[in-house]
Design a protein around this motif. Structure first.
Motif, short mmCIF file in Angstrom:
data_model
loop_
_atom_site.label_atom_id
_atom_site.label_comp_id
_atom_site.label_asym_id
_atom_site.label_seq_id
_atom_site.Cartn_x
_atom_site.Cartn_y
_atom_site.Cartn_z
N LEU A 170 0.94 -1.23 0.09
CA LEU A 170 0.07 -0.16 0.12
C LEU A 170 0.77 1.50 0.02
CD1 LEU A 170 -2.91 1.24 0.29
CD2 LEU A 170 -2.58 1.14 2.80
N PHE A 171 1.80 1.26 0.74
CA PHE A 171 2.78 2.43 0.83
C PHE A 171 3.40 2.67 -0.58
CE2 PHE A 171 7.45 3.58 1.09
CZ PHE A 171 7.07 5.08 1.69
N ILE A 172 3.90 1.57 -1.09
CA ILE A 172 4.44 1.84 -2.53
C ILE A 172 3.50 2.47 -3.31
CG2 ILE A 172 5.50 0.57 -4.40
CD1 ILE A 172 6.73 -1.38 -2.43
N ILE A 173 2.60 1.83 -3.49
CA ILE A 173 1.54 2.29 -4.34
C ILE A 173 0.87 3.78 -4.16
CG2 ILE A 173 -1.16 2.18 -5.24
CD1 ILE A 173 -0.72 -0.86 -4.69
N LEU A 174 0.58 4.03 -2.78
CA LEU A 174 0.33 5.33 -2.45
C LEU A 174 1.40 6.39 -2.66
CD1 LEU A 174 -1.98 4.71 0.63
CD2 LEU A 174 -2.78 5.04 -1.83
N GLY A 175 2.51 5.95 -2.41
CA GLY A 175 3.52 6.82 -2.42
C GLY A 175 4.02 7.31 -3.86
N VAL A 176 3.94 6.23 -4.61
CA VAL A 176 4.46 6.51 -6.01
C VAL A 176 3.34 7.21 -6.78
CG1 VAL A 176 4.88 5.58 -8.41
CG2 VAL A 176 5.98 4.64 -6.26
N PHE A 256 11.73 5.25 -4.32
CA PHE A 256 11.17 6.45 -5.18
C PHE A 256 10.08 7.04 -4.15
CE2 PHE A 256 12.75 4.64 -9.25
CZ PHE A 256 13.52 5.59 -9.49
N ALA A 257 9.32 6.22 -3.54
CA ALA A 257 8.24 6.69 -2.87
C ALA A 257 8.67 7.43 -1.95
CB ALA A 257 7.32 5.60 -2.31
N ILE A 258 9.75 7.10 -0.98
CA ILE A 258 10.25 7.89 0.20
C ILE A 258 10.93 9.17 -0.39
CG2 ILE A 258 11.71 7.75 2.07
CD1 ILE A 258 11.60 4.74 2.14
N LEU A 283 0.81 10.64 3.56
CA LEU A 283 0.05 10.09 2.65
C LEU A 283 -1.57 10.18 2.89
CD1 LEU A 283 2.20 6.78 1.51
CD2 LEU A 283 1.66 8.82 0.28
N GLY A 284 -1.69 9.93 4.29
CA GLY A 284 -3.08 10.02 4.87
C GLY A 284 -3.38 11.42 4.71
N ASN A 285 -2.86 12.46 4.97
CA ASN A 285 -3.23 13.88 4.64
C ASN A 285 -3.55 14.08 3.29
OD1 ASN A 285 -3.15 14.40 7.46
ND2 ASN A 285 -1.07 14.95 7.37
N SER A 286 -2.51 13.42 2.38
CA SER A 286 -2.87 13.79 1.17
C SER A 286 -3.78 13.25 0.57
CB SER A 286 -1.37 13.28 0.32
OG SER A 286 -0.24 13.70 0.85
N PHE A 287 -4.22 12.10 0.88
CA PHE A 287 -5.61 11.61 0.40
C PHE A 287 -6.62 11.72 1.38
CE2 PHE A 287 -2.30 8.91 -1.52
CZ PHE A 287 -2.76 8.87 -3.21
N HIS A 288 -6.57 12.73 2.02
CA HIS A 288 -7.82 13.25 3.11
C HIS A 288 -8.24 12.05 3.83
CE1 HIS A 288 -7.25 16.80 0.59
NE2 HIS A 288 -7.62 16.12 -0.21
N VAL A 289 -7.55 11.19 4.49
CA VAL A 289 -8.07 10.18 5.44
C VAL A 289 -7.53 10.38 6.85
CG1 VAL A 289 -8.60 8.55 3.56
CG2 VAL A 289 -6.28 8.60 4.71
N ALA A 296 -3.26 2.06 11.23
CA ALA A 296 -3.30 0.46 10.73
C ALA A 296 -1.90 0.29 11.01
CB ALA A 296 -3.55 0.76 9.32
N PHE A 297 -1.01 0.93 10.22
CA PHE A 297 0.46 0.64 10.45
C PHE A 297 1.06 0.40 11.86
CE2 PHE A 297 5.18 1.10 10.23
CZ PHE A 297 5.61 0.20 9.41
N ALA A 298 0.60 1.08 12.69
CA ALA A 298 0.91 1.01 14.19
C ALA A 298 0.38 -0.29 14.84
CB ALA A 298 0.39 2.42 15.21
N ILE A 299 -0.90 -0.18 14.60
CA ILE A 299 -1.50 -1.79 15.15
C ILE A 299 -0.76 -2.99 14.58
CG2 ILE A 299 -3.50 -3.16 15.36
CD1 ILE A 299 -5.14 -0.33 15.07
#
Length: 483
Positions: A170-176, A256-258, A283-289, A296-299
């Protein structure tokens, strides 16, 4: 005949996917980006071609040659040499988990701080002594839990492992995609300039190779599946090559994403501890969530780390006590409680890990430096177990007439020996240079020298203890036998 055929149900894509979930994770990308910036893209390509692909294919041949051994490195060494070397291989496999166990409580606390506070202030402001005191309490609690049985945590660990894999993807997809979908500004300038991706091959660069080696190690866990693979001589190496491509693509796209989120020319000091959370927050702020991805990542990271902590207290110890020749292990360590737990082995683990939790906090005064140091120590110590894989492969190449296998990496024994020697040398080279601290010496000279001393003393002390135990066993076991 039909039973054997039916047993060979794995295909190349099964091998690739199994290997990927076993050896890869988002933190591998974060940690190496923190060391090298976007130049790590070139480093990933080099480490895949020169190290990871040969490593996995050597493991394939070893697993095929010793299919009844269940893939254990110490079993391979025992078959190819003698019981004493096999004991040292088993000891190394167990003892390298000591720094790993020492850091898991830190990771749990960082995850929980992000879950409840929503920021990375914990790693910047917390007192090392207080954090390490809490780490010790958490660790001892898990030693107690592990002594009661790890089945539930094992199941939770499997679920968390799948979730962690999903979060990495998910990180790679959203980051890129973020810059193109949300039109956020790319953090690293000149991302289209080829010079951004070319490492400076100086001494400082070579001190970071151990983290790359640490990231791609562990494929020996896949070896038991070689003989379950249909047409193993063709499909297993194909699966391993696809695995290497998948890891390389994930590493490069992740970098690249980072680079789009963090300026590669000005890497934050706390990136190893907080980087994944900060990236998901961005990414959460960029996608307004909001902080949804952070939570999710912390849990996921908390559960995965807790499960890994409990399981890694027990499983490596079982391998040591189960595989090694008993004459090299004091009988006291073999003592089990009513649940079948080697209770004195647990106590030895608790003592070693407790020392490694508390002592560094006495000389490293900044929590972020302590976190980064312990992660770096893992990259020095953990690859020591890979040395036994390459030693076993070199010994196998010298005895090809005696040990046949369905799958061969290379048929020429001298070429194969050369590959094993190269991988052994590169691993040892990375571990030795990795001992140089990554912090700026001018910032805190006393802390720098303290870290260097610990980086040298810790692996030597862990190995020395493995050399001492057979002598203790020789004396105490005989006395017990006489009684």
């Amino acid at each position: 005949m039909s039973d054997a055929s039916n047993a060979k149900t794995f295909r190349w894509w099964n091998i690739a996917l199994l290997g990927f979930t076993t050896v890869w994770g988002l933190n591998n990308v974060i940690n190496n980006f923190a060391n090298q910036g976007l130049a790590v893209v070139t480093s990933w390509i080099l480490i895949m071609v020169l190290y990871f692909v040969p490593y996995t294919l050597m493991v394939g041949q070893l697993g095929s040659a010793f299919q009844e051994a269940g893939g254990g490195v110490s079993s391979w060494v025992k078959a190819l040499s003698n019981n004493k070397l096999a004991y040292f291989a088993a000891w190394t496999y167990w003892v390298v988990h000591v720094p790993y166990l020492a850091q898991k409580p830190q990771i749990i606390m960082v995850s929980l701080s992000w879950l409840f506070k929503g920021n990375g202030s914990f790693i910047k402001t917390a007192s090392p002594l207080v954090v390490q005191g809490a780490s010790l309490i958490i660790f001892l609690l898990f030693v107690w839990l592990a002594s009661k049985g790890t089945a539930t945590l094992n199941n939770l660990g499997s679920i968390a492992g799948i979730a962690m894999f999903a979060m990495s993807m998910l990180f790679i997809i959203l980051g890129v995609s973020a810059p193109f979908i949300t039109h956020v500004q790319i953090a690293t300038p000149n991302m289209t300039d080829i010079h951004t991706y070319i490492p400076k091959f100086d001494f400082q660069y070579f001190t970071t190779i151990s983290m790359l080696v640490f990231a791609v190690g562990g494929s020996e866990k896949i070896s038991p599946y070689v003989n379950k693979t249909k047409n193993a001589s063709k499909e297993f190496p194909l699966g391993m090559i696809i695995l290497a491509v998948m890891v390389a693509v994930s590493a490069i796209l992740g970098s690249f994403a980072i680079g789009m989120i963090v300026n590669s020319n000005h890497i934050p000091a706390d990136l190893m501890a907080n980087g994944a959370y900060q990236a998901f927050q961005f990414l959460g702020n960029s996608f307004h969530v909001g902080n949804l991805f952070v939570w999710a990542f912390a849990i996921t990271n908390t559960i995965a780390s807790a499960a890994a902590l409990a399981i890694s207290i027990d499983a490596p110890l079982r391998m040591l006590l189960g595989d090694a020749d008993k004459k090299y292990i004091p009988k006291g360590l073999l003592k089990k409680n009513k649940r079948g737990v080697a209770i004195n082995g647990y106590k030895l683990t608790a003592i070693l890990v407790s020392i490694l939790i508390i002592v560094p906090a006495l000389g490293i005064n900044v929590m972020n430096d302590l976190y980064n140091w312990l992660l770096n120590l893992n990259s020095i110590v953990m690859p020591m177990r890979y040395l036994w894989v390459f030693l076993a492969y070199m010994m196998l190449c010298r005895q090809l007439d005696k040990f046949k296998s369905d799958y061969m990496f290379v048929k020429n024994r001298y070429v194969g020996f050369g590959f094993g020697l190269w991988a052994f040398f590169l691993t040892a080279f990375a571990c030795i240079l990795g001992m140089v601290p990554k912090m700026n010496m001018a910032t805190d000279p006393s802390s720098w020298w303290f870290q260097l001393a610990l980086n040298i003393i810790t692996p030597i002390a862990l190995i020395a203890l493995g050399l001492i135990l057979p002598a203790i066993a020789k004396r105490t076991n005989n006395e017990l036998d006489e009684i």
